[in-house]
Write a protein that holds these residues in place. Structure first.
Motif, PDB file in Angstrom:
ATOM      1  N   LYS A 169      46.336 -30.359  76.753  1.00 53.76           N
ATOM      2  CA  LYS A 169      45.727 -30.868  75.888  1.00 53.76           C
ATOM      3  C   LYS A 169      45.300 -32.250  76.887  1.00 53.76           C
ATOM      4  O   LYS A 169      46.366 -32.569  77.557  1.00 53.76           O
ATOM      5  N   ILE A 170      43.779 -32.634  77.068  1.00 54.09           N
ATOM      6  CA  ILE A 170      43.746 -34.012  77.744  1.00 54.09           C
ATOM      7  C   ILE A 170      43.415 -34.773  76.382  1.00 54.09           C
ATOM      8  O   ILE A 170      42.564 -34.936  75.564  1.00 54.09           O
ATOM      9  N   SER A 171      43.190 -35.624  76.545  1.00 57.02           N
ATOM     10  CA  SER A 171      42.772 -37.755  75.409  1.00 57.02           C
ATOM     11  C   SER A 171      43.187 -38.994  76.374  1.00 57.02           C
ATOM     12  O   SER A 171      43.612 -39.536  75.966  1.00 57.02           O
ATOM     13  N   PRO A 172      42.018 -38.726  77.304  1.00 55.86           N
ATOM     14  CA  PRO A 172      41.848 -40.021  77.943  1.00 55.86           C
ATOM     15  C   PRO A 172      41.186 -40.607  76.870  1.00 55.86           C
ATOM     16  O   PRO A 172      40.888 -42.702  77.176  1.00 55.86           O
ATOM     17  N   HIS A 173      40.294 -40.919  75.828  1.00 59.27           N
ATOM     18  CA  HIS A 173      39.678 -41.547  74.882  1.00 59.27           C
ATOM     19  C   HIS A 173      41.394 -42.702  74.835  1.00 59.27           C
ATOM     20  O   HIS A 173      40.575 -43.418  73.970  1.00 59.27           O
ATOM     21  N   PHE A 174      41.788 -42.527  74.613  1.00 62.55           N
ATOM     22  CA  PHE A 174      43.353 -43.832  73.876  1.00 62.55           C
ATOM     23  C   PHE A 174      43.421 -45.086  75.168  1.00 62.55           C
ATOM     24  O   PHE A 174      43.954 -45.143  74.296  1.00 62.55           O
ATOM     25  N   ALA A 175      43.222 -44.712  76.034  1.00 63.28           N
ATOM     26  CA  ALA A 175      43.604 -45.280  77.366  1.00 63.28           C
ATOM     27  C   ALA A 175      42.486 -46.775  76.967  1.00 63.28           C
ATOM     28  O   ALA A 175      41.217 -46.713  76.621  1.00 63.28           O
TER      29      ALA A 175
END
Length: 962
Positions: free
Chosen positions: A335-341
């Motif tokens: 899973k990848i979730s870079p929008h939280f950065a």
């Protein structure tokens, strides 16, 4: 599907044989959180709605209908939108008096429409002469008091249609085995080549995209077995024509995977193929109720825009058939979730009572809003995308203030004020040019924390920390023509999106286990925005069909489906649907204005029953389902009591409006201006109806029954009632007022609650029946006032006392006053047996008969069968002008009494009838005049007594002298 974060531990108790009502109640309690027993009760919603100090926070509402993602050059663009005031008057009350100023922006250029009425509207943008990869459109409403809605941002592209045509030179006809570039793909159902095939498909698609191909066409047919650990990754600006091929998942024991995903892709499309899961061959973990729930067929994920899956079949998937999410998977299946950065937390302590004024300055002149005095940097979000979302971190399940609307006041690098923009929590807020800092104003209200109202220390403060963050939900994407067949957990699970189109899709045998939904909009919560769900068909599914648990501005039109809608679905629109019967009754669960928003329905055909439930009692926060054709099943409406217990209460703040309710098996709801026909509610099928409130409606050929052991009033008011029985079996008070009743009647059963009242007031009654009110042996009081009764039966009984029975009342009261009786003869009170069988020996029936006008004989008080004399206590008051005075039986004598300004009666004789033993002929010589009693206003009570022999058995009419 219940949230992974909250509900996994509860699934064993929820999903195995549990009714949907229980399941929804549990889920509702979880996503609202349980209020501790020692918590302070929240301020009632009517304070928020009606108190003058909150008026500035009662902002209008605006939303759009589907925004076409791509518009051609040189073609005008129509934007359809909806606007209403805070109280939703145009929908709930047909009050179209509100007018709005509509401001709209196209790439920052502002235009204005004046005097726009509430309701559905449209505006037309001039044709765009050149192409544009992004047109930023914004829309905002201002009411006559200067209150502003949120500014609603949307985005679309301007394209040259010629550019959309893919040329032959831009099509790659796939070669499955190729040494340069290096991929090997098997399409002969080769399980052993699954990993190689999956990697090869991804490599081929990315190679084609990077080499300026716009379309890849697979060889016709073929079965491509996919790796269970890694999805096929679609490439950007590319169309994959599967050409009838099947992508088939290799059987495994994994709990979380995707067969094919569109993630971080622009203008990418997959069409013309089959995705087949391993539902029948999956190695399930029998110790895990959620085993394989998150095994997905196709996924539209993080960063997808202007993309689609079209004309594909998804079948036999162990988890979800199709899905959207603001996550995605990398090339290793992680899973990848870079929008939280880069998220910025704004704690509750950062807010102070007050607001940012029109000049960008903090002012303390507010008791209903709070603001951040210190400027907060927005540089984490000032990139090419240039937007953030504001709300609870992760966009998860709550509005932590008194309104979804807030103000963002922007400043430049030197903190010079630029402008204030009203935003909507969780929606995109685009940052003005040159802006580097922001201050927030949050609108307060008494209902700021559903989790723990007792924790609110001061009005208006957010109940938890807020944040600026950024989600890249799929934007302007679509599922078109997707066939969902035999999907185990859920057919489609949209879990985060912005302007999503779901069109011409089908669902068959989806949702048998775990989630138990064919379509489940849930885990995206507040990041599910602007769904257009149209022309879709649900066939035969084992459990719930179309289920929503959250989201904003869902528009459902022209579908065939069963519906279960949570209170957390804000501003939902249902129009032109066939809402069909399925395993569970169609269910609309509604909440506060700050929670459910602005629900709208129109022109739906609802079959197989419907339940309309609300948790607010405030009329100004009311909801209506209107303009529907409801056919068959039970029509229920409940007010959910505190803590979501299962005790139904008659609907107060949600109702059916201007709809047709036909052939229902029971009606237990609040309805207004409806046509009710062929309602089949009857005592032979308990519990039947429970409680009803019917206003200004037409009721024909029906049975309307109250059968609920509570204290709530059942009411029919201002209606036309034709050939209908009103039946009170066991319920609250019954009130019928100001109705026109044609060939209709009333019954109360032997188990009618003794403390309840029966009230008929101001009705016009026309009947050819023998009895109008059939009263069981159990009642406290009957009030029959100011009615007009026309009967064609000579032996008509207005009130017919039935008996015997085992349950009795104490000293019941009947009041008949101010009525007008027209007809051929009959009785006001009659009985089927002696009053000994209707009341205990030491009790009496108290009857007051006063100020009634009688014509043609109807209205005389007499009994058909023996009435024991000591059971009647009769008080009479008759106007001076009358035709039919009444004799009463008291003890061993006949007593005649009336009230008038003079004594107009001279007795000459009495009619002798059977069952009456008289000592002599009754003449004026043996009538004893008792002392008149002054009643005031010139009225006197006159009483005459006639000695009797034997046991008198009838009430007789006394004839006035000629």
């Amino acid at each position: 599907m219940c949230s992974h974060y909250l509900l996994n531990g509860l699934r064993k108790n929820i999903h195995d044989g549990t009714t949907l009502a229980t399941w929804l109640a549990v889920c509702a309690a979880i996503f609202l959180y349980v209020i501790p027993s020692n918590a302070q009760e929240p301020v009632p919603e009517d304070v928020w709605l009606n108190a003058p100090e909150f008026a500035p926070n009662r902002v209008p509402y605006i939303s759009t209908y589907y925004i076409q993602p791509k518009v051609p050059i040189n073609q005008a663009v129509t934007i359809n939108f909806y606007v209403t005031d805070f109280f939703h008057k145009e929908y709930l009350k047909d009050d179209h008096s509100e007018r709005f100023t509509i401001d709209y922006w196209v790439d920052g250029q502002k235009s204005t429409l004046q005097n726009v009425p509430a309701g559905g509207n449209s505006l037309v943008l001039p044709a765009f002469p050149t192409k544009s990869s992004k047109v930023l459109f914004a829309l905002q409403a201002t009411d006559a008091s200067g209150r502003k809605s949120h500014r609603l941002f949307q985005e679309f592209r301007v394209i040259d249609p010629a550019d959309e045509v893919i040329q032959p030179s831009q099509i790659y006809n796939a070669v499955l085995t190729n040494s340069s570039p290096p991929w090997t793909i098997s399409n002969n159902n080769n399980t052993n080549a699954a990993a190689q095939t999956t990697a090869g498909l991804t490599a081929m698609l990315r190679w084609a995209s990077s080499n300026n191909y716009r379309k890849v066409v697979l060889p016709p047919g073929g079965i491509y077995v996919l790796d269970e650990n890694v999805p096929v990754h679609m490439a950007t600006k590319l169309t994959l024509d599967m050409n009838g091929a099947t992508f088939k998942l290799r059987p495994s024991a994994v709990d979380n995977t995707v067969m094919m995903q569109i993630v971080n892709c622009d203008d990418s499309h997959v069409t013309n193929g089959i995705f087949e899961g391993d539902r029948l061959t999956h190695l399930y973990d029998t110790n895990n109720i959620s085993s394989a729930e998150a095994v997905n067929g196709i996924l539209m994920g993080m960063g997808a825009q202007y993309s689609s899956f079209e004309n594909v079949q998804v079948k036999e998937v162990a988890g979800y058939g199709s899905n959207t999410t603001y996550d995605g998977y990398d090339t290793n299946g992680n899973k990848i979730s870079p929008h939280f950065a880069g998220a910025v937390t704004i704690p509750t302590t950062a807010f102070t009572l007050g607001e940012i004024d029109d000049n960008g300055n903090f002012t303390s002149n507010s008791v209903i809003r709070v603001a951040t005095q210190n400027a907060i940097s927005v540089t984490n979000f000032t990139d090419s995308d240039n937007f953030f979302q504001f709300g609870r971190y992760l966009g998860f399940q709550a509005m932590d203030a008194g309104s979804w609307v807030y103000k963002a006041s922007f400043y430049d690098q030197s903190t010079n004020f630029i402008e204030t923009i009203e935003g909507h929590m969780y929606r995109r807020m685009y940052i003005p040019d040159q802006a580097k800092f922001v201050r927030f104003t949050v609108y307060g209200g008494p209902l700021t924390d559903f989790r723990n109202p007792g924790a609110i220390s001061r009005l208006g403060y957010p109940s938890g920390n807020l944040s600026m963050f950024r989600f890249y939900q799929p934007y302007n994407c679509a599922f078109k023509g997707i066939q969902h067949n035999d999907i185990r957990t859920a057919g489609m699970v949209p879990g985060g999106f912005y302007n999503l189109l779901v069109e011409d899709c089908t669902f068959d045998n989806c949702g048998a286990e775990i989630t138990k939904c064919a379509f489940d909009a849930e885990d995206g919560w507040d990041m599910m925005q602007d769904l257009t769900f149209r022309n879709n068909t649900f066939y035969t599914n084992p459990n719930a069909e179309f289920l929503t648990k959250a989201g904003d501005n869902f528009v459902m039109e022209n579908n065939t489906m069963g519906v279960t809608m949570s209170a957390r679905t804000r501003g939902a629109v249902y129009r032109n649907n066939t809402i069909k019967p399925f395993t569970y009754t169609t269910w609309f669960f509604l909440s506060l204005r700050t929670r459910t928003g602005y629900l709208r329905t129109s022109n739906n055909t609802i079959t197989g029953g419907i339940t309309l439930e609300t948790i607010t009692t405030n009329a100004d926060a009311s909801y209506a389902l209107r303009d529907n054709q409801i056919t068959g099943g039970k029509v229920f409406g409940y007010l959910a009591p505190p803590m979501y217990t299962n005790v139904p209460i008659p609907l107060q703040a949600a109702y059916h409006y201007q709809s047709t309710i036909d052939s229902s098996t029971s009606l237990s709801a609040r309805v207004v201006q409806c046509l009710i026909t062929n309602n089949l509610d009857n005592a032979a099928s308990p519990p039947g109806g429970k409680s009803f409130q019917i206003y200004d409606s037409i009721i024909t050929n029906s049975i309307i029954a109250a059968n609920n052991n509570d204290t709530w009033t059942n009411l029919i008011s201002g209606s036309v009632i034709n050939n209908t029985k009103i039946d009170s079996r066991s319920g609250g008070d019954i009130v019928l007022e100001n109705n026109m009743m044609n060939e209709s009647w009333f019954e109360s059963g032997a188990d009618f609650r003794p403390e309840r009242e029966i009230i008929f007031r101001g009705n016009t009654i026309v009947t050819s029946a023998t009895n109008f009110m059939n009263i069981g042996n159990r009642f406290t009081s009957i009030t029959f006032e100011n009615n007009k009764v026309t009967s064609s039966q000579a032996n008509f009984a207005l009130i017919y006392l039935q008996g015997p029975g085992s349950a009795t009342n104490t000293n019941p009261v009947i009041t008949v006053a101010g009525n007008r009786f027209l007809g051929n003869g009959g009785y006001v009170i009659s009985a089927s047996s002696t009053l000994n069988n209707i009341m205990p020996l030491n009790q009496k029936l108290y009857v007051t008969y006063s100020n009634n006008v009688q014509r043609g004989g109807i209205g005389s008080l007499k009994s058909v069968v023996t009435l024991i004399t000591n059971k009647i206590n009769l008080t009479m008051s008759i106007p001076k002008i009358f035709e039919d005075p009444v004799i009463s039986v008291q003890g061993s004598n006949l007593r005649y009494s009336f009230t008038a300004s003079t004594n107009p009666v001279a007795f000459s004789k009495v009619v002798t009838t059977t069952n009456m033993a008289l000592s002599n002929s009754w003449t004026t010589n043996n009538v004893t005049a008792l002392t008149p009693t002054a009643l005031g206003d010139g009225l006197m009570r006159y009483e005459y007594e006639v000695p009797m022999a034997g046991s008198p058995q009838r009430f007789l009419r006394a004839l006035p002298s000629p």
